[in-house]
Write an enzyme that holds these catalytic residues in place. Structure first.
Site, PDB file in Angstrom:
ATOM      1  N   GLU A   1       0.806  -1.229   0.000  1.00  0.00           N
ATOM      2  CA  GLU A   1       0.000   0.000   0.000  1.00  0.00           C
ATOM      3  C   GLU A   1       0.833   1.271   0.000  1.00  0.00           C
ATOM      4  O   GLU A   1       0.527   2.211  -0.732  1.00  0.00           O
ATOM      5  CB  GLU A   1      -0.979   0.010   1.178  1.00  0.00           C
ATOM      6  CG  GLU A   1      -2.186  -0.913   1.017  1.00  0.00           C
ATOM      7  CD  GLU A   1      -1.920  -2.341   1.428  1.00  0.00           C
ATOM      8  OE1 GLU A   1      -0.806  -2.623   1.914  1.00  0.00           O
ATOM      9  OE2 GLU A   1      -2.820  -3.197   1.280  1.00  0.00           O
TER      10      GLU A   1
ATOM     11  N   HIS B   1      -9.438  -4.953  10.351  1.00  0.00           N
ATOM     12  CA  HIS B   1     -10.109  -4.804   9.060  1.00  0.00           C
ATOM     13  C   HIS B   1     -11.413  -4.019   9.159  1.00  0.00           C
ATOM     14  O   HIS B   1     -12.204  -4.025   8.223  1.00  0.00           O
ATOM     15  CB  HIS B   1     -10.415  -6.187   8.457  1.00  0.00           C
ATOM     16  CG  HIS B   1      -9.213  -6.890   7.928  1.00  0.00           C
ATOM     17  ND1 HIS B   1      -8.113  -7.158   8.698  1.00  0.00           N
ATOM     18  CD2 HIS B   1      -8.937  -7.389   6.694  1.00  0.00           C
ATOM     19  CE1 HIS B   1      -7.216  -7.803   7.961  1.00  0.00           C
ATOM     20  NE2 HIS B   1      -7.686  -7.941   6.747  1.00  0.00           N
TER      21      HIS B   1
END
Lengths: 325, 365
Positions: A60, A129
């Site tokens: 990322e 998450h």
């Protein structure tokens, strides 16, 4: 008018913008060959090829930073985070580079990037998450934050975000991906920064964003059925820019406010709204502002408990009654 | 010494009789170009010496990361850039700024926090930018600019432009994850980027031995199947030019990334306010200054060649000092940004109201 899913609406937005502007590139983990971890980008690789639809490694900071650099040179990358929660892996790239580059260059450099993906709890995937970082993102001047709650808004807002010359963090919701709604076939845009009155009412303003709005609408039905209370439901749609005018107009009309969101309560969007409302409409309030948020702890895994940690229509219903007492 | 990568993507062959002056990129240099390199290096030094005086006089706030000792690197690298090449670096960014052609006035004014600065006083010494000269900063976070440089290379390739991005970092940056992620993406997608590690031996006050595992910093590129090599004599502007031009050719002709480690040395503290004595001896600095100072060595070489004379040197030096002095006066006399300026240049659409599409509030005070 065709009825399509929130997921399809997002895909149509990207499809149309890919078609319109050759500088638009879709990048992210599994967005191409895999059709998207949540199938949002399904079919785009076949239509536009690997130059426009780019599968990235799980990296990322690297690929978001790369997207930011490419945006500085004029591309319009639309970067998918498989879970928005992974934004924290790229925090420095987003908040030091994308947010500040225009400022620190005295306006010489723009960063027209969209960072999109699902930011929600409620799917039993645990604390790592399940982040809902609207307030963290919106805290940073230079960044825009958008949170659509319906298919219509998902499409219209994403198209606006892709055309925007500033970095936009576009927060979706895995639970909403399958929600159906009317979406016109002809082109339209929803401007960033315009809230929407989802249901008119005169007794209380329930203000929020994202999936909490869908819950608020259910609560409003319950309030009407059980107590003949007419709740007004205002969907912010965009956190920064923020439609203060619509918020304040609703407050001045109903004089009672309940703020709802999926995020944690401390330093959250609703905390900021409460501050703005008391500053700008204090004399119109007939009761203290209340909030319904996630319970203030990391997102629990245990499925039945996670439901209870998050807002529910019942909690919103109860809190509305408390405001109206 | 040029090392070979263990991967199939080999770098150039080692040649023990290597003479950078004879390299094609240097052999054809004319008198004027040589003088230009000398002038550019000296201008950087005189500018920074003047910056130091202003800093000590309290005119410049925050940090001041001086490039003194490393001038041959920026000048050598920029001198081989083509019209479609781009450059980005970290916070030790004055040398690169002058090398790409930024003016001392706008740079000094930026250091002073004045509105006439290259970033209108919003960036400071660490954040110079001049996109019109393909200079994308000037970045404060160690390694943070490396994905950006990779993205600039990505955009060049995407647009079909035969250019590359020289992406600079210091030796301390090589341990940042973002750097390795960038290496992987560049090698995976064949991006036209040249990563340049300016290895001055110390990441702030921590020596390379105390911070970085492995023998060479550039050699880590081998793990990504990327070409790499080392410029042992970073003080030699010719060696820098030769190696960087080869890396650029690889990027231009084959769209391949590479990593170059350029060994160099800084004379001042990490930022000038930082003490030097905790991690190195003064004698180490003096030793380098007296034997490897890039400007002194180049000056001697050009005098020996008959390109420079004492008279020309004095003229160039006087001019550089005067230019630096003028820039300090310019900065001194320039206005500060106003309170209204604080909220400009945050959002494109706020600064371009005629094209504003969004509604609602963007600021909250």
């Amino acid at each position: 008018m065709p009825v399509i899913t929130y997921r399809e609406a997002l895909r149509h937005a990207m499809d149309e913008e890919l078609n319109r502007d050759p500088n638009v590139v879709i990048m992210g983990e599994e967005v191409g060959q895999f059709h998207g971890a949540y199938k949002v980008t399904e079919g785009l690789l076949a239509k536009y090829g690997p130059k426009r639809i780019v599968d990235t490694p799980i990296s990322e900071a690297g690929f978001l930073g790369m997207g930011i650099g490419s945006a500085m040179l004029g591309l319009r990358p639309v970067m998918e985070l498989m879970f928005f929660s992974f934004y924290s892996v790229a925090f420095d790239q987003i908040f030091n580079n994308a947010a500040n580059i225009r400022y620190m260059s005295g306006g010489l450099i723009n960063c027209p990037i969209v960072i999109r993906g699902p930011a929600n709890g409620g799917t039993n995937v645990g604390a790592t998450h399940s982040h809902t970082p609207e307030s963290i993102a919106a805290y940073h001047p230079g960044i825009k934050v958008v949170v659509p709650s319906t298919p219509y808004d998902a499409k219209g807002l994403l198209k606006s975000a892709i055309r925007d010359n500033d970095p936009v963090m576009f927060m979706e919701n895995t639970i909403l991906y399958g929600e159906m709604g009317e979406v016109p076939t002809e082109e339209y845009l929803v401007p960033l920064g315009s809230a929407k009155v989802m249901r008119e009412g005169k007794d209380i303003s329930i203000i929020g964003h994202g999936r909490a709005i869908q819950m608020a609408l259910k609560s409003a039905d319950m309030l009407k059925e059980k107590h003949n209370i007419n709740a007004e439901v205002v969907d912010l749609r965009s956190i920064r820019p923020l439609d203060e005018a619509t918020i304040l107009a609703s407050v001045k009309k109903t004089n009672r406010v309940l703020l709802v969101e999926e995020a944690k309560p401390f330093c959250s969007v609703s905390a900021m709204l409460a501050c703005i409302i008391q500053e700008k409409a204090f004399d119109y309030l007939d009761a203290p502002i209340r909030r319904v948020t996630s319970m203030d702890a990391p997102a629990i895994y245990s499925p039945p408990l996670e439901k209870e940690q998050l807002p529910t229509p019942q909690k919103i219903f109860d809190a509305a009654l408390a405001v109206l007492k | 010494m040029i090392k070979k990568t263990p991967s199939s993507r080999k770098t150039e062959v080692t040649d023990s009789g290597y003479d950078a002056r004879q390299a094609p990129v240097n052999a054809k240099l004319g008198r004027d170009e040589k003088i230009e390199f000398f002038r550019d290096m000296l201008r950087i030094r005189r500018f920074e010496e003047r910056c130091l005086r202003s800093y000590q006089g309290g005119k410049i706030g925050g940090f001041l990361h001086l490039y003194i000792g490393q001038e041959s690197v920026a000048v050598g690298c920029v001198s081989v850039m083509g019209g479609d090449d781009h450059i980005i670096t970290a916070y030790r960014d004055h040398g690169h700024g002058l090398a790409v052609g930024m003016g001392m006035n706008e740079m000094m004014a930026e250091n002073y926090g004045k509105y006439t600065g290259c970033s209108k006083g919003k960036g400071g010494s660490m954040h110079y930018f001049d996109p019109s000269r393909h200079y994308w900063g000037g970045h404060g976070i160690v390694g943070g600019q490396v994905p950006l440089g990779t993205g600039i290379a990505y955009a060049l390739k995407y647009k079909g432009i035969k250019g590359a991005c020289l992406t600079f970092m210091g030796d301390g940056a090589v341990n940042q994850g973002a750097v390795h992620e960038s290496y992987n993406l560049a090698a995976l997608w064949d991006l036209p980027v040249v990563y340049i590690i300016e290895n001055n031996g110390y990441s702030m006050g921590t020596s390379q031995e105390r911070s970085s595992a492995g023998e060479s910093l550039a050699g880590r590129a081998a793990g990504y199947g990327m070409n790499w090599s080392i410029v042992e004599n970073g003080h030699d502007v010719y060696e820098v030019r030769d190696k960087v031009s080869k890396a650029l050719k690889l990027a231009h002709d084959q769209c391949k990334p590479s990593v170059l480690e350029i060994r160099t040395y800084r004379y001042r503290g990490h930022s000038v306010a930082d003490p030097d004595s905790t991690y190195r001896d003064k004698s180490e600095i003096e030793e380098y200054k007296s034997t490897k100072d890039p400007i002194m060595l180049y000056q001697n070489a050009l005098v020996a060649e008959g390109v420079l004379t004492d008279e020309i040197i004095k003229k160039i030096d006087d001019s550089a000092r005067a230019e630096a002095e003028t820039s300090a006066q310019f900065a001194e006399q320039s206005p500060y940004p106003t309170l209204e300026d604080i909220k400009k240049d945050v959002y494109w659409e706020v600064d371009n109201p005629q094209d504003k599409k969004s509604v609602g509030n963007l600021f909250f005070d």
